[in-house]
Design a protein around this motif. Structure first.
Motif, short mmCIF file in Angstrom:
data_model
loop_
_atom_site.label_atom_id
_atom_site.label_comp_id
_atom_site.label_asym_id
_atom_site.label_seq_id
_atom_site.Cartn_x
_atom_site.Cartn_y
_atom_site.Cartn_z
N GLU A 4 37.75 32.59 27.43
CA GLU A 4 36.59 33.45 27.62
C GLU A 4 36.66 34.18 28.96
N MET A 5 37.09 33.48 30.00
CA MET A 5 37.22 34.10 31.32
C MET A 5 38.28 35.20 31.28
N GLU A 6 39.41 34.92 30.64
CA GLU A 6 40.46 35.93 30.53
C GLU A 6 39.97 37.15 29.77
N THR A 7 39.21 36.93 28.71
CA THR A 7 38.66 38.03 27.93
C THR A 7 37.66 38.84 28.76
N ALA A 8 36.79 38.16 29.47
CA ALA A 8 35.80 38.85 30.30
C ALA A 8 36.48 39.68 31.38
N ILE A 9 37.52 39.16 32.00
CA ILE A 9 38.26 39.91 33.01
C ILE A 9 38.90 41.15 32.39
N ARG A 10 39.55 40.96 31.27
CA ARG A 10 40.22 42.08 30.59
C ARG A 10 39.22 43.15 30.17
N GLU A 11 38.11 42.73 29.60
CA GLU A 11 37.11 43.67 29.09
C GLU A 11 36.30 44.36 30.20
N ALA A 12 36.34 43.82 31.41
CA ALA A 12 35.59 44.40 32.53
C ALA A 12 36.22 45.71 33.03
N ASN A 13 37.42 46.02 32.60
CA ASN A 13 38.10 47.26 33.01
C ASN A 13 38.10 47.43 34.52
N LEU A 14 38.73 46.49 35.19
CA LEU A 14 38.71 46.45 36.64
C LEU A 14 39.80 47.29 37.30
N GLY A 15 40.80 47.67 36.58
CA GLY A 15 41.96 48.30 37.19
C GLY A 15 43.00 47.24 37.50
N ASN A 16 44.21 47.66 37.78
CA ASN A 16 45.31 46.71 37.93
C ASN A 16 45.13 45.73 39.09
N ASP A 17 44.89 46.23 40.30
CA ASP A 17 44.76 45.34 41.45
C ASP A 17 43.59 44.38 41.29
N THR A 19 42.07 43.42 38.58
CA THR A 19 42.34 42.47 37.49
C THR A 19 43.23 41.34 38.01
N ASP A 20 44.25 41.69 38.77
CA ASP A 20 45.14 40.66 39.34
C ASP A 20 44.37 39.75 40.30
N ILE A 21 43.51 40.34 41.13
CA ILE A 21 42.70 39.54 42.05
C ILE A 21 41.79 38.60 41.26
N ALA A 22 41.13 39.12 40.24
CA ALA A 22 40.23 38.30 39.42
C ALA A 22 40.98 37.13 38.78
N ARG A 23 42.13 37.40 38.22
CA ARG A 23 42.90 36.33 37.57
C ARG A 23 43.33 35.27 38.57
N ARG A 24 43.84 35.72 39.74
CA ARG A 24 44.31 34.77 40.74
C ARG A 24 43.15 33.92 41.27
N TYR A 25 41.99 34.54 41.47
CA TYR A 25 40.85 33.82 42.05
C TYR A 25 40.11 32.98 41.03
N LEU A 26 39.80 33.56 39.87
CA LEU A 26 38.96 32.87 38.89
C LEU A 26 39.73 31.92 37.97
N ILE A 27 40.91 32.29 37.59
CA ILE A 27 41.67 31.47 36.64
C ILE A 27 42.62 30.53 37.37
N ASP A 28 43.41 31.09 38.30
CA ASP A 28 44.40 30.27 39.01
C ASP A 28 43.80 29.52 40.19
N GLN A 29 42.57 29.90 40.59
CA GLN A 29 41.84 29.28 41.70
C GLN A 29 42.63 29.31 43.02
N VAL A 30 43.23 30.46 43.27
CA VAL A 30 43.96 30.68 44.52
C VAL A 30 42.95 31.09 45.59
#
Length: 67
Positions: A4-17, A19-30
Motif C-alpha cells: 500500500e505504501m509503495e502504491t501510494a508513493i507511486r500514485e502521488a506523482n512525486l517526480g523521480n528524486d 519518489t526515491d526519497i520517499a521510498r528510501r525514507y518510508l519503505i527502507d527506513q533510511v
C-alpha cells in the motif's frame, strides 16, 4: 502495508528524486542524513522536501482508502 505504501508513493506523482526519497525514507527506513549523503545534498534539503512528500503521500493514501 508495504505494498500500500509503495502504491501510494507511486500514485502521488512525486517526480523521480522525490519518489526515491520517499521510498528510501518510508519503505527502507533510511535516516535523512544518509539519504542526503546519497543525493549529495544537505540534510535540511531532505527534511524540507520530506514535508511536502509526506503530505502528498498521505493525501494519496487517503484517496486510495489506505488510511
Amino acid at each position: 502495508m508495504r505494498s500500500e505504501m509503495e502504491t501510494a508513493i507511486r500514485e502521488a506523482n512525486l517526480g523521480n528524486d522525490d519518489t526515491d526519497i520517499a521510498r528510501r525514507y518510508l519503505i527502507d527506513q533510511v535516516p535523512q542524513i544518509d539519504i542526503a549523503a546519497e543525493f549529495g545534498w544537505e540534510r535540511s534539503t531532505i527534511s524540507y522536501r520530506l514535508k511536502r512528500i509526506l503530505r502528498k503521500v498521505e493525501s494519496t493514501a487517503q484517496k486510495l482508502h489506505f488510511t
